[in-house]
Write a protein that holds these residues in place. Sequence first.
Motif, PDB file in Angstrom:
ATOM      1  N   PHE A 135      -5.009  -9.187 -10.786  1.00 28.39           N
ATOM      2  CA  PHE A 135      -4.698 -10.564 -10.423  1.00 28.39           C
ATOM      3  C   PHE A 135      -5.294 -11.535 -11.424  1.00 28.39           C
ATOM      4  CE2 PHE A 135      -4.249  -8.153  -6.599  1.00 28.39           C
ATOM      5  CZ  PHE A 135      -3.192  -8.749  -5.933  1.00 28.39           C
ATOM      6  N   LYS A 181     -12.374  -3.869   6.089  1.00 32.16           N
ATOM      7  CA  LYS A 181     -13.186  -3.712   4.878  1.00 32.16           C
ATOM      8  C   LYS A 181     -13.350  -5.019   4.095  1.00 32.16           C
ATOM      9  CE  LYS A 181     -13.833   0.830   4.617  1.00 32.16           C
ATOM     10  NZ  LYS A 181     -15.116   1.465   4.316  1.00 32.16           N
ATOM     11  N   ILE A 182     -12.401  -5.914   4.200  1.00 38.38           N
ATOM     12  CA  ILE A 182     -12.438  -7.119   3.360  1.00 38.38           C
ATOM     13  C   ILE A 182     -12.600  -8.376   4.206  1.00 38.38           C
ATOM     14  CG2 ILE A 182     -11.249  -8.445   1.577  1.00 38.38           C
ATOM     15  CD1 ILE A 182     -12.041  -5.563   0.757  1.00 38.38           C
ATOM     16  N   THR A 212      -7.176  -1.595   7.773  1.00 31.81           N
ATOM     17  CA  THR A 212      -8.295  -1.303   6.869  1.00 31.81           C
ATOM     18  C   THR A 212      -8.678  -2.540   6.076  1.00 31.81           C
ATOM     19  OG1 THR A 212      -7.338   0.888   6.655  1.00 31.81           O
ATOM     20  CG2 THR A 212      -9.123   0.339   5.157  1.00 31.81           C
ATOM     21  N   GLU A 263      -4.747  -9.368  -0.630  1.00 30.56           N
ATOM     22  CA  GLU A 263      -3.619  -8.749  -1.337  1.00 30.56           C
ATOM     23  C   GLU A 263      -4.106  -7.618  -2.235  1.00 30.56           C
ATOM     24  OE1 GLU A 263      -0.440 -12.417  -1.481  1.00 30.56           O
ATOM     25  OE2 GLU A 263      -1.539 -11.932  -3.287  1.00 30.56           O
ATOM     26  N   ALA A 264      -5.268  -7.821  -2.851  1.00 28.60           N
ATOM     27  CA  ALA A 264      -5.810  -6.777  -3.728  1.00 28.60           C
ATOM     28  C   ALA A 264      -6.108  -5.519  -2.926  1.00 28.60           C
ATOM     29  CB  ALA A 264      -7.077  -7.281  -4.421  1.00 28.60           C
ATOM     30  N   ALA A 265      -6.622  -5.697  -1.715  1.00 27.40           N
ATOM     31  CA  ALA A 265      -6.913  -4.525  -0.882  1.00 27.40           C
ATOM     32  C   ALA A 265      -5.632  -3.788  -0.520  1.00 27.40           C
ATOM     33  CB  ALA A 265      -7.661  -4.960   0.373  1.00 27.40           C
ATOM     34  N   LEU A 266      -4.603  -4.548  -0.112  1.00 29.98           N
ATOM     35  CA  LEU A 266      -3.306  -3.937   0.194  1.00 29.98           C
ATOM     36  C   LEU A 266      -2.781  -3.200  -1.029  1.00 29.98           C
ATOM     37  CD1 LEU A 266      -1.562  -6.885   2.100  1.00 29.98           C
ATOM     38  CD2 LEU A 266      -2.383  -4.768   3.107  1.00 29.98           C
ATOM     39  N   ASP A 267      -2.952  -3.843  -2.175  1.00 30.10           N
ATOM     40  CA  ASP A 267      -2.474  -3.297  -3.443  1.00 30.10           C
ATOM     41  C   ASP A 267      -3.143  -1.968  -3.757  1.00 30.10           C
ATOM     42  OD1 ASP A 267      -0.970  -4.002  -6.036  1.00 30.10           O
ATOM     43  OD2 ASP A 267      -2.964  -3.499  -6.763  1.00 30.10           O
ATOM     44  N   LEU A 268      -4.412  -1.854  -3.349  1.00 26.11           N
ATOM     45  CA  LEU A 268      -5.173  -0.646  -3.665  1.00 26.11           C
ATOM     46  C   LEU A 268      -5.014   0.432  -2.593  1.00 26.11           C
ATOM     47  CD1 LEU A 268      -8.338  -2.426  -5.032  1.00 26.11           C
ATOM     48  CD2 LEU A 268      -6.794  -1.000  -6.343  1.00 26.11           C
ATOM     49  N   GLY A 269      -4.061   0.242  -1.694  1.00 22.59           N
ATOM     50  CA  GLY A 269      -3.737   1.312  -0.765  1.00 22.59           C
ATOM     51  C   GLY A 269      -4.309   1.167   0.630  1.00 22.59           C
ATOM     52  N   ALA A 270      -4.937   0.032   0.939  1.00 19.50           N
ATOM     53  CA  ALA A 270      -5.447  -0.173   2.289  1.00 19.50           C
ATOM     54  C   ALA A 270      -4.352  -0.799   3.148  1.00 19.50           C
ATOM     55  CB  ALA A 270      -6.662  -1.085   2.250  1.00 19.50           C
ATOM     56  N   ASN A 271      -4.146  -0.263   4.351  1.00 24.67           N
ATOM     57  CA  ASN A 271      -3.161  -0.904   5.217  1.00 24.67           C
ATOM     58  C   ASN A 271      -3.780  -2.153   5.846  1.00 24.67           C
ATOM     59  OD1 ASN A 271      -4.799  -0.016   7.292  1.00 24.67           O
ATOM     60  ND2 ASN A 271      -3.525   1.748   7.773  1.00 24.67           N
ATOM     61  N   GLU A 272      -3.026  -2.832   6.717  1.00 20.99           N
ATOM     62  CA  GLU A 272      -3.497  -4.118   7.229  1.00 20.99           C
ATOM     63  C   GLU A 272      -4.804  -3.979   8.000  1.00 20.99           C
ATOM     64  OE1 GLU A 272      -0.417  -3.048   7.399  1.00 20.99           O
ATOM     65  OE2 GLU A 272       0.912  -4.575   6.548  1.00 20.99           O
ATOM     66  N   LEU A 309      -7.786 -11.683  -2.374  1.00 20.33           N
ATOM     67  CA  LEU A 309      -8.678 -10.568  -2.039  1.00 20.33           C
ATOM     68  C   LEU A 309      -7.988  -9.613  -1.078  1.00 20.33           C
ATOM     69  CD1 LEU A 309     -12.110 -12.350  -1.555  1.00 20.33           C
ATOM     70  CD2 LEU A 309     -11.333 -10.989  -3.490  1.00 20.33           C
ATOM     71  N   TYR A 344       0.811  -1.219   0.000  1.00 15.58           N
ATOM     72  CA  TYR A 344       0.000   0.000   0.000  1.00 15.58           C
ATOM     73  C   TYR A 344       0.842   1.265   0.000  1.00 15.58           C
ATOM     74  CZ  TYR A 344       0.606  -0.827   5.062  1.00 15.58           C
ATOM     75  OH  TYR A 344       1.118  -1.097   6.295  1.00 15.58           O
ATOM     76  N   PRO A 364     -15.924  -8.461   6.770  1.00  9.21           N
ATOM     77  CA  PRO A 364     -17.232  -8.688   6.130  1.00  9.21           C
ATOM     78  C   PRO A 364     -17.370 -10.085   5.529  1.00  9.21           C
ATOM     79  CG  PRO A 364     -16.304  -6.599   5.424  1.00  9.21           C
ATOM     80  CD  PRO A 364     -15.251  -7.276   6.229  1.00  9.21           C
ATOM     81  N   ARG A 403      -9.377   5.006  -0.351  1.00 20.02           N
ATOM     82  CA  ARG A 403      -8.206   4.923   0.519  1.00 20.02           C
ATOM     83  C   ARG A 403      -7.360   6.190   0.432  1.00 20.02           C
ATOM     84  NH1 ARG A 403     -11.053   1.459   1.045  1.00 20.02           N
ATOM     85  NH2 ARG A 403     -11.665   2.809   2.720  1.00 20.02           N
TER      86      ARG A 403
END
Lengths: 376, 265
Positions: free
Chosen positions: A99, B178-179, B174, B163-172, B161, A91, B182, A120
């Motif tokens: 992916f 968020k992922i 978040t 990893e995709a969140a981390l990739d999109l700028g969410a830290n651990e 999923l 991030y 839920p 974000r």
Amino acid sequence: MTDTTRERQGSNLSQTPAVADVRLEDVVKRFDDSTAVDGISLEIPRGSFFALLGPSGCGKTTTLRMIGGFEEPTEGRIFLGDQDVVGRPPYKRDVNTVFQSYALFPHMSIEGNVAFGLERKRVPKDELKGRVAEILELVGLSGFAKRKPRQLSGGQQQRVALARALVNHPRVLLLDEPLGALDLKLRKQMQLELKRIQHEVGITFVHVTHDQEEAMTMADTIAVMSGGKIEQLGPPTELYERPATAFVAGFLGVSNLLPGTVEGADAIRLDEGTVVRAVLNGRSGQVAAGVRPEKISIGAGGGSNELPGTISETAYIGVATQVVVRTAAGTVQVFAQNMDAGGRIPAPGTNVVLSWAPESTFVVDRADSVMEEETE
Amino acid sequence: MKRHALTVYALLVVGYLMLPIAVVILFSFNKPAGRFNYVWEEFTLDNWVHWNSILGIQDAIITSLEVGLLATLVATVLGTLIAIAIVRHQFVGRGTTNVLVFLPMSTPEIVLGASLLTLFLNTTAIFQLGFGTIFIAHVMFIVSFIVVTVKARLIGFDRHLEEAALDLGANEVTTFRKITLPLIAPAMLAAALLGFALSIDDFVITYFNAGATQTFPVFVWGIARVSVPPQVNVVASAIFLVAIALALGNVFWQYRSAKKTQGAT
Ligand SMILES: Nc1ncnc2c1ncn2[C@@H]1O[C@H](COP(=O)(O)OP(=O)(O)OP(=O)(O)O)[C@@H](O)[C@H]1O
Ligand SMILES: [Mg+2]
């Protein structure tokens, strides 16, 4: 940023496209029991479409994951622009990934998925809405914003994954075989679409694939990988016309490799005695002369390199006729263009002379070629 | 013909399962002659109106609910964290933890209860038998169910999923909020409901470790030796009705969300 600096940077870009966006220096990745990536160095210029091509298990995904920040290299350094990013979490890297499995968030709408990255970054609501709508338009999914991922087809999901990454305007977009799950027709269509989108947004694409045709149609530069190493790196035409190793020659299309020994400045004496002229690139000793099937003419006149042989098989495949010719130097494949409807191809059993131009003759290591013949 | 046979068979099974419950509910409206509510005398609503007229029954119910809610809550948080650790992280003792978590599910309750009592009696400086020890015992067996259920869910969804969140700028944090959360929430809820039911229901382990404190099952056991008032049936019927209401609510909710997603198509 003022307009003049923006302009200057813009012109810089067009004049020197050699500004490296991604740079790998001697990157090694070892897992407990295996070395997935074994010393890779490469530079990916800004705005280019770069393909990592190689057979299954050669370390493509691992390389990509190290650029994305999901794996840390065991050795070596990774730069994004001028910053060493080793040790930085995903991030905090200005790259986004598409992916292979798409990894769309199943509990969010398409809109929600695409907006995730912008949220974000705390992009204001109005701007966010506009950008999401714009990117969905670009990938042709405007009417699907409220749906859930599982209500889309594979190709549509793939485009959402692309939109979700692109909307953030990353420095680099990483794509891990994003077309792998699609059927052939859709894949071809998406290849062109991806290429168009890349032109439109001007972001650096790093595309992983094991499909040589896909790499050739899409990429400006291809790195062919094998066993965790880069075999050869260059534009598609160079890899095809001047493969540096037997592996590359065999992986990109079909090639005939004739073992021989370098004799003089531009000639190779084949093991059976014939001398062919070739572009040697300073090689000497035991080598193999290579020539692509479509560069060979049946009959004299195709070039000054000639080799006699006997036709053993012919197969009509539409755009060309595939001819297998047995020669003293080994079996040679020829693709004869079907220029006119009349069958000019001699029947099996006919003795013919094959001819081709010295410029179409490349040279690779013989050790490789012997190995390759054994494995075949 | 075959279909009818199946229907009849199913009805018989349901009837067989429901008969004891029906008797319990029926006898909650009985006006027993003596101290034991075993023979039908006459219909009354008194038991329902004066459901807490038996000394100690209200306190026992409150204790049961308190233990159930608190233990379920703590066990859900704890169990979810354990499941995430086991599935997502490599650490020393991971395999052992994975096995040990199953133990409370596979060990006979009486052994668990007795062992826990031994433990508590040997550490009286820290643990006095009572609400605290019941709570600890219940957390222990609920945790197993939470871990097993949440673990299955975590293994079931695509690791990419997160990893995709981390990739999109969410830290651990978040990414978890968020992922991960839920996506595992339905499993957590299902496991928590089961855990709560087990806790409300548990007698053996609780009996060993309750000291002077009474949960509802322990109360019933105690009172059954001198009398069985119809109020016990009232409470049991009420629990059954609440459970049915929850189940129907769940079905309705699922039906509605299924219709909603269909409407979006
Ligand atoms: N987490 C891991 N632990 C151990 N070994 C791994 C791990 N990830 C990859 N490898 C190994 O590293 C090698 C390269 O894997 P990688 O996924 O990079 O291949 P690839 O080129 O992407 O192949 P494919 O085309 O099949 O996706 C393989 O031999 C693989 O088994
Ligand atoms: Mg891969």
